[in-house]
Structure formats: C-alpha cells, structure tokens
Design a protein around this motif. Structure first.
Motif, PDB file in Angstrom:
ATOM      1  N   ILE A 138       0.797  -1.028   0.248  1.00 21.77           N
ATOM      2  CA  ILE A 138      -0.080  -0.104   0.076  1.00 21.77           C
ATOM      3  C   ILE A 138       0.956   1.161  -0.038  1.00 21.77           C
ATOM      4  CG2 ILE A 138      -1.759   1.171   1.056  1.00 21.77           C
ATOM      5  CD1 ILE A 138      -2.736  -1.236   2.503  1.00 21.77           C
ATOM      6  N   TRP A 139       0.547   1.956  -0.964  1.00 19.41           N
ATOM      7  CA  TRP A 139       1.426   3.292  -1.040  1.00 19.41           C
ATOM      8  C   TRP A 139       0.745   4.489  -0.234  1.00 19.41           C
ATOM      9  CZ3 TRP A 139       6.344   3.554  -3.158  1.00 19.41           C
ATOM     10  CH2 TRP A 139       6.682   2.567  -3.882  1.00 19.41           C
ATOM     11  N   VAL A 140       1.478   5.184   0.441  1.00 19.93           N
ATOM     12  CA  VAL A 140       0.813   6.256   1.220  1.00 19.93           C
ATOM     13  C   VAL A 140       1.575   7.414   1.164  1.00 19.93           C
ATOM     14  CG1 VAL A 140       0.253   6.825   3.770  1.00 19.93           C
ATOM     15  CG2 VAL A 140       0.288   4.336   3.108  1.00 19.93           C
ATOM     16  N   PRO A 141       1.054   8.526   0.537  1.00 18.51           N
ATOM     17  CA  PRO A 141       1.577   9.686   0.387  1.00 18.51           C
ATOM     18  C   PRO A 141       1.523  10.495   1.262  1.00 18.51           C
ATOM     19  CG  PRO A 141       0.019   9.348  -1.381  1.00 18.51           C
ATOM     20  CD  PRO A 141      -0.273   8.197  -0.528  1.00 18.51           C
ATOM     21  N   ILE A 142       2.409  11.482   1.693  1.00 15.56           N
ATOM     22  CA  ILE A 142       2.285  12.422   3.054  1.00 15.56           C
ATOM     23  C   ILE A 142       1.551  13.742   2.521  1.00 15.56           C
ATOM     24  CG2 ILE A 142       3.596  13.777   4.788  1.00 15.56           C
ATOM     25  CD1 ILE A 142       5.974  11.779   4.778  1.00 15.56           C
ATOM     26  N   LEU A 143       0.656  14.100   3.175  1.00 12.25           N
ATOM     27  CA  LEU A 143       0.100  15.421   2.914  1.00 12.25           C
ATOM     28  C   LEU A 143       0.813  16.467   3.495  1.00 12.25           C
ATOM     29  CD1 LEU A 143      -2.678  16.300   1.801  1.00 12.25           C
ATOM     30  CD2 LEU A 143      -3.410  16.661   4.251  1.00 12.25           C
ATOM     31  N   ILE A 144       0.838  17.289   2.495  1.00 12.08           N
ATOM     32  CA  ILE A 144       1.654  18.674   2.590  1.00 12.08           C
ATOM     33  C   ILE A 144       0.647  19.734   2.669  1.00 12.08           C
ATOM     34  CG2 ILE A 144       3.688  20.181   2.204  1.00 12.08           C
ATOM     35  CD1 ILE A 144       4.483  17.323   2.863  1.00 12.08           C
ATOM     36  N   ARG A 145       0.256  20.326   3.753  1.00 19.21           N
ATOM     37  CA  ARG A 145      -0.596  21.433   3.929  1.00 19.21           C
ATOM     38  C   ARG A 145      -0.350  22.520   3.219  1.00 19.21           C
ATOM     39  NH1 ARG A 145      -4.396  20.896   8.968  1.00 19.21           N
ATOM     40  NH2 ARG A 145      -4.542  18.717   9.076  1.00 19.21           N
ATOM     41  N   LYS A 146       0.768  22.944   3.255  1.00 14.60           N
ATOM     42  CA  LYS A 146       1.104  24.326   2.512  1.00 14.60           C
ATOM     43  C   LYS A 146       0.924  24.070   1.022  1.00 14.60           C
ATOM     44  CE  LYS A 146       6.289  23.358   1.999  1.00 14.60           C
ATOM     45  NZ  LYS A 146       7.622  23.589   2.420  1.00 14.60           N
ATOM     46  N   ARG A 147       0.775  23.010   0.394  1.00 18.94           N
ATOM     47  CA  ARG A 147       0.299  22.884  -1.000  1.00 18.94           C
ATOM     48  C   ARG A 147      -0.983  23.043  -1.347  1.00 18.94           C
ATOM     49  NH1 ARG A 147       4.571  17.865  -2.427  1.00 18.94           N
ATOM     50  NH2 ARG A 147       6.420  18.757  -1.941  1.00 18.94           N
ATOM     51  N   LEU A 148      -1.864  23.191  -0.267  1.00 22.07           N
ATOM     52  CA  LEU A 148      -3.277  23.069  -0.260  1.00 22.07           C
ATOM     53  C   LEU A 148      -3.812  24.549  -0.469  1.00 22.07           C
ATOM     54  CD1 LEU A 148      -4.387  20.312   1.896  1.00 22.07           C
ATOM     55  CD2 LEU A 148      -3.623  20.153  -0.661  1.00 22.07           C
ATOM     56  N   ASP A 149      -4.339  25.028  -1.266  1.00 17.05           N
ATOM     57  CA  ASP A 149      -4.772  26.590  -1.370  1.00 17.05           C
ATOM     58  C   ASP A 149      -6.191  26.404  -1.562  1.00 17.05           C
ATOM     59  OD1 ASP A 149      -2.291  27.584  -1.207  1.00 17.05           O
ATOM     60  OD2 ASP A 149      -1.991  27.377  -3.092  1.00 17.05           O
ATOM     61  N   ASN A 150      -6.952  27.500  -0.875  1.00 16.24           N
ATOM     62  CA  ASN A 150      -8.621  27.549  -1.266  1.00 16.24           C
ATOM     63  C   ASN A 150      -9.382  26.344  -0.957  1.00 16.24           C
ATOM     64  OD1 ASN A 150      -8.195  30.218  -2.162  1.00 16.24           O
ATOM     65  ND2 ASN A 150      -7.646  29.581  -4.221  1.00 16.24           N
ATOM     66  N   VAL A 151      -8.917  25.945   0.333  1.00 15.21           N
ATOM     67  CA  VAL A 151      -9.654  24.890   0.806  1.00 15.21           C
ATOM     68  C   VAL A 151     -11.441  24.955   1.119  1.00 15.21           C
ATOM     69  CG1 VAL A 151      -9.812  22.849   2.624  1.00 15.21           C
ATOM     70  CG2 VAL A 151      -7.553  23.890   1.680  1.00 15.21           C
ATOM     71  N   GLN A 152     -12.144  24.146   0.839  1.00 13.60           N
ATOM     72  CA  GLN A 152     -13.539  24.549   0.987  1.00 13.60           C
ATOM     73  C   GLN A 152     -14.185  23.172   1.328  1.00 13.60           C
ATOM     74  OE1 GLN A 152     -14.458  25.722  -3.098  1.00 13.60           O
ATOM     75  NE2 GLN A 152     -15.440  27.850  -2.082  1.00 13.60           N
ATOM     76  N   ARG A 153     -14.959  23.071   2.726  1.00 16.04           N
ATOM     77  CA  ARG A 153     -15.529  22.101   3.014  1.00 16.04           C
ATOM     78  C   ARG A 153     -17.063  21.866   2.245  1.00 16.04           C
ATOM     79  NH1 ARG A 153     -18.810  20.356   7.503  1.00 16.04           N
ATOM     80  NH2 ARG A 153     -19.231  22.730   8.133  1.00 16.04           N
ATOM     81  N   ILE A 154     -17.343  20.948   2.092  1.00 16.51           N
ATOM     82  CA  ILE A 154     -19.016  20.293   1.639  1.00 16.51           C
ATOM     83  C   ILE A 154     -19.707  20.555   2.770  1.00 16.51           C
ATOM     84  CG2 ILE A 154     -20.444  18.989   0.598  1.00 16.51           C
ATOM     85  CD1 ILE A 154     -17.909  17.987  -1.302  1.00 16.51           C
ATOM     86  N   THR A 155     -20.567  21.341   2.860  1.00 14.68           N
ATOM     87  CA  THR A 155     -21.539  21.726   4.006  1.00 14.68           C
ATOM     88  C   THR A 155     -22.271  20.268   4.498  1.00 14.68           C
ATOM     89  OG1 THR A 155     -21.975  23.842   3.149  1.00 14.68           O
ATOM     90  CG2 THR A 155     -23.415  22.959   5.010  1.00 14.68           C
ATOM     91  N   GLY A 156     -21.998  20.200   5.489  1.00 17.31           N
ATOM     92  CA  GLY A 156     -22.834  18.862   6.351  1.00 17.31           C
ATOM     93  C   GLY A 156     -22.034  17.804   6.090  1.00 17.31           C
TER      94      GLY A 156
END
Length: 323
Positions: A138-156
């Motif tokens: 199983i390949w597991v990438p590391i999430l680099i938060r500084k590469r995430l711009d304009n994050v939006q949450r799907i309501t609910g």
C-alpha cells in the motif's frame, strides 16, 4: 533512521526502544551510528560526520513520524509489525518502511510512505517486486498542507475540496493503481481518504476580424493539464484502519503500466468494503439550445447527484493521537 543493529547481540533495535550504552551499526553500510534520544526530537540513529550512506538519506521527519505512528497503531491492537525491514523480492532485498503481519501471520502487507518524487518505472518495478514476493504493498503519500490553497468544505460533511491541486505524477500512478489515495497527515497524525478528479476550466470566447472574415475561439470548458480537483475525507484515526487484500488486473496506460496481482488497500472500521467517496465534478447542461455545460462539485444523496454547497474552511489541526 529508526532501526540499527545492536552490537551486543546483533539484533535489530528500534530507536524508541534502544538505550544508550551499547554500540550500534547501520543495517545498510554496517558503519557505527549514534543513538539520538532527547526530550524534543523523536529518537533516531544517525551516522557520524563524514559517513557516506544512502540507507536513510534525505528522509524527512514526517516520513519517520509516519512509520512510527503506523507501527504504534498496529501494535496497539496486539498485532506484529516491523519497521525498516528487508523484504525479499525479485530484484534483491527491498527495505520496506513498515511490514504488517496479519493475525496468526497468515500473510504480510508492506506500507510504503512516500514524499519524494518517483518516476513511473520505479513505482512499477517496486510494486511488481513486492507482488512477485507474495507481499502486497500500500503506497501512502504524505499530505503537505502548504500545497493546499483555497480549501472548501462540503457543507454537512467531513469532505474538503481543493479546486486547484498540483498533484505530482507519481500520485496519479498510485491513485490509478489503488482506486484512490490514503494521505498520512503529520499535523493530525492520522489519514485522509483522497480522490483526484478533473479540474474543469472555462476558456472565455474571443472574436476578431482577419482577411475580411470574422473568426472566433474559446467559449468552452476543458480539463486542465496542470491542475486537478482534490477531495479529502477525514481525518481518520489510525486505529480505525484495517487492511484488506484485493485482486487487481494488470493494466496499461498511455505513459505507464499498472502491475496486476494480489494487492492491498486500507479499509475503515464500519465502512463497507466497496465504499467510494460520494463526490465528483459533475456536468449540468444549461437550459436552452446548444451543448453548453456547467461544471460544479456534486455529492450523492439518496442515490441522487446534487450540487454541493461549499464553504470556506481550513483542515483541522488537532492531533488525533497523542504522543
């Protein structure tokens, strides 16, 4: 690196369990290494100045933390696992980040935590080597938060959307192989379920006169070659992860191959084995003549795809696991 050879009895010892006093050597180059164990940084073994060894070269703290966290979560369930262990494969000895043992040692599964770039050939060769040895990976990438711009949450929901995500090519390979991504997040010390989709861009129409005629261009949607849409669901505590084996057919893509065989994937406790994230970039045809379409984030509710309501947000940053 997290593992060394104890000079007293030639046994493998992890830095977190080692005590200062005995001599330690590198499992790769066999040169002496020093145990670093303090109050701030996690324990590790380091080569002495001037040593030239590629065994643990360029390994980040996020990579080390991921291996420790996966091992700790697995062992907390009373199961066995190894860290930085050599696994026999067709191209010699392959060092796995984490080797999971199924109950009663019925089979093994390798976790490969990945952050640095890998080309398609290296991914195919390593995956094929594990499969040939009867050990799915199983390949597991590391999430680099500084590469995430304009994050939006799907309501609910606990699903987040990044409309313009620059995914490295090796993540597309893993996504294609495993049918999605499992990102390790060093901030919350948990995982996110990831899904890549098209990033649809609109090219505005233009018109001009040339040689006595009117010409026009644009006025249509197209899939970006630079950007992708990234959906992240979670975060999930590592204690919720289970491992399942899956049979995958070999597949050929335009620029790479995906090896077939008995692979593996994660499964969350209480999730059905065939669960898929209920989101997509949907196309809605406009009312009226023509073939013009609108593209938007959609989610599935009661087996119906509906437009998702998005709200500006940030990913949670409270660690799920103490330590």
């Amino acid at each position: 690196m997290l593992v060394a050879i104890n000079g007293a009895d030639e046994s493998r010892v992890e830095a977190g369990n080692a005590v200062k006093g005995p001599s330690f050597t590198c499992p790769g180059c066999k040169a002496p290494v020093t145990l670093a164990k303090g109050r701030i940084r996690r324990p590790y073994f380091g080569h002495r100045p001037g040593a030239a060894c590629s065994y643990a070269a360029l390994e980040t703290w996020e990579h080390q933390q991921a291996k420790e966290d996966f091992a700790a979560a697995y062992r907390a369930r009373g199961l066995e696992c190894d860290v930085e262990i050599e696994v026999l494969s067709i191209d010699g000895d392959r060092r796995a980040d984490v080797l999971l043992h199924a109950p009663d040692d019925a089979y093994h599964v390798v976790l490969e935590v990945q952050n640095s770039p890998l080309d398609y050939t290296a991914l195919e060769v390593r995956t094929t080597a594990y499969l040939s040895a009867g050990v799915p990976v199983i390949w597991v990438p590391i999430l680099i938060r500084k590469r995430l711009d304009n994050v939006q949450r799907i309501t609910g929901t606990n699903i987040y959307h990044v409309s313009h995500f620059s995914a490295p090519p090796w993540q597309f390979w893993i996504h294609d192989l495993q049918g999605g991504l499992w990102y390790y997040d060093p901030v919350v010390r948990g995982v996110w379920r990831g899904l890549l989709d098209d990033c649809m861009l609109y090219r505005n129409p233009t018109s001009w006169f040339a040689d006595g005629d009117e010409h026009s261009a644009g006025g249509h949607w197209y899939s970006s070659e630079r950007w992708s849409s990234l959906f992240l669901e979670g975060p999930f505590d590592l204690s919720r992860l289970r491992v399942k084996r899956v049979k995958r057919p070999g597949r050929k893509r335009r620029t790479y191959r995906l090896p077939g065989g008995i692979g593996a994937d994660f499964l969350l406790v209480d999730d059905p084995r065939d669960y898929t994230m209920p989101v997509r970039i949907g196309s809605t045809k406009a009312n009226g003549p023509g073939d013009f379409h609108y593209y938007r984030v959609e989610r599935r509710i009661d087996d119906q795809w509906v437009g998702a309501s998005l709200e500006a947000s940030v990913l949670p940053d409270i660690a799920l696991t103490e330590g």
